[in-house]
Write an enzyme that holds these catalytic residues in place. Structure first.
Site, PDB file in Angstrom:
ATOM      1  N   CYS A  19      -0.681  47.242 -18.573  1.00 44.29           N
ATOM      2  CA  CYS A  19       0.544  46.442 -18.600  1.00 44.29           C
ATOM      3  C   CYS A  19       1.388  46.926 -19.772  1.00 44.29           C
ATOM      4  CB  CYS A  19       0.230  44.949 -18.669  1.00 44.29           C
ATOM      5  SG  CYS A  19      -0.694  44.449 -20.146  1.00 44.29           S
ATOM      6  N   ARG A  25      -1.704  40.564 -19.415  1.00 46.01           N
ATOM      7  CA  ARG A  25      -2.130  40.806 -18.034  1.00 46.01           C
ATOM      8  C   ARG A  25      -3.291  41.792 -17.902  1.00 46.01           C
ATOM      9  NH1 ARG A  25       3.708  42.508 -16.207  1.00 46.01           N
ATOM     10  NH2 ARG A  25       3.633  43.174 -18.390  1.00 46.01           N
ATOM     11  N   ASP A 136       5.179  39.090 -16.061  1.00 44.42           N
ATOM     12  CA  ASP A 136       4.830  39.062 -17.476  1.00 44.42           C
ATOM     13  C   ASP A 136       4.858  37.593 -17.949  1.00 44.42           C
ATOM     14  OD1 ASP A 136       4.692  39.275 -20.179  1.00 44.42           O
ATOM     15  OD2 ASP A 136       6.210  40.851 -20.350  1.00 44.42           O
TER      16      ASP A 136
END
Ligand code: 4NP
Length: 168
Positions: A19, A25, A136
């Site tokens: 990420c 994440r 996000d």
């Protein structure tokens, strides 16, 4: 799915989740995928890691909000953030991007055309959730972290099934 490499030299299939910051994440995806691998008694067949396209959080544990949300579901996240390196494209069999920007950044970083074939998007492993990227959660509230974990749990289970059918 890169099956040409099958189980590589160490006899392990190596998956890297990527990420932006490597604090929300991708370490969550790593922790969930490792949990699934353990559940299936396959820890000696896999190596799982995560990294970020941005290096500003290098050495940090995952964001506390993500650690707490994940632990509530039984996933303890202990990864320390690190940036993606050129070697990762040689080392890993599969590199899973969380969103379109991560995917584009990885495609630019890839040292060869062959390496680009290892890069996939996490959302392609979603079945019930109709969303094309893992959002996000950094600037979101608690629901954002819950949604991300829902998506990652489904994506990781489907990804594990795909790999185990193709490779194991
Ligand atoms: P991640 O979330 O990419 O899921 O780790 C983020 C973490 C930090 C930042 C952005 C996204 N940041 O801008 O510092």
């Amino acid at each position: 799915m890169n099956t040409s490499n099958d189980l590589n030299i160490n006899n392990k299939y190596k998956v890297l989740f990527v990420c932006l910051g490597n604090i929300c994440r991708s370490p969550a995806a790593q922790g969930i995928f490792e949990h699934i691998v353990r559940e299936n008694g396959m820890s000696d067949k896999f190596e799982v890691d995560s990294a970020g396209t941005y290096s500003g959080h290098r050495g940090e544990l995952p964001d506390r909000r993500m650690r707490n949300a994940a632990l509530y579901r039984g996933f303890a996240l202990t990864h320390k953030a690190r940036p993606v390196s050129g070697l990762d494209f040689l080392d890993f069999d599969l590199i899973i991007a969380m969103d379109d920007q991560n995917y584009e950044d990885l495609m630019h970083l890839a040292p060869s055309v062959e390496a680009t074939h290892k890069i996939k998007k996490m959302a392609q492993f979603l079945t019930t959730h109709k969303i094309s990227y893992i959002p996000d959660p950094y600037y979101m509230g608690a629901e954002g972290f819950g949604l991300v974990l829902d998506l990652l749990e489904e994506g990781c289970r489907n990804l594990y099934e795909r790999i185990s059918k193709a490779v194991l």
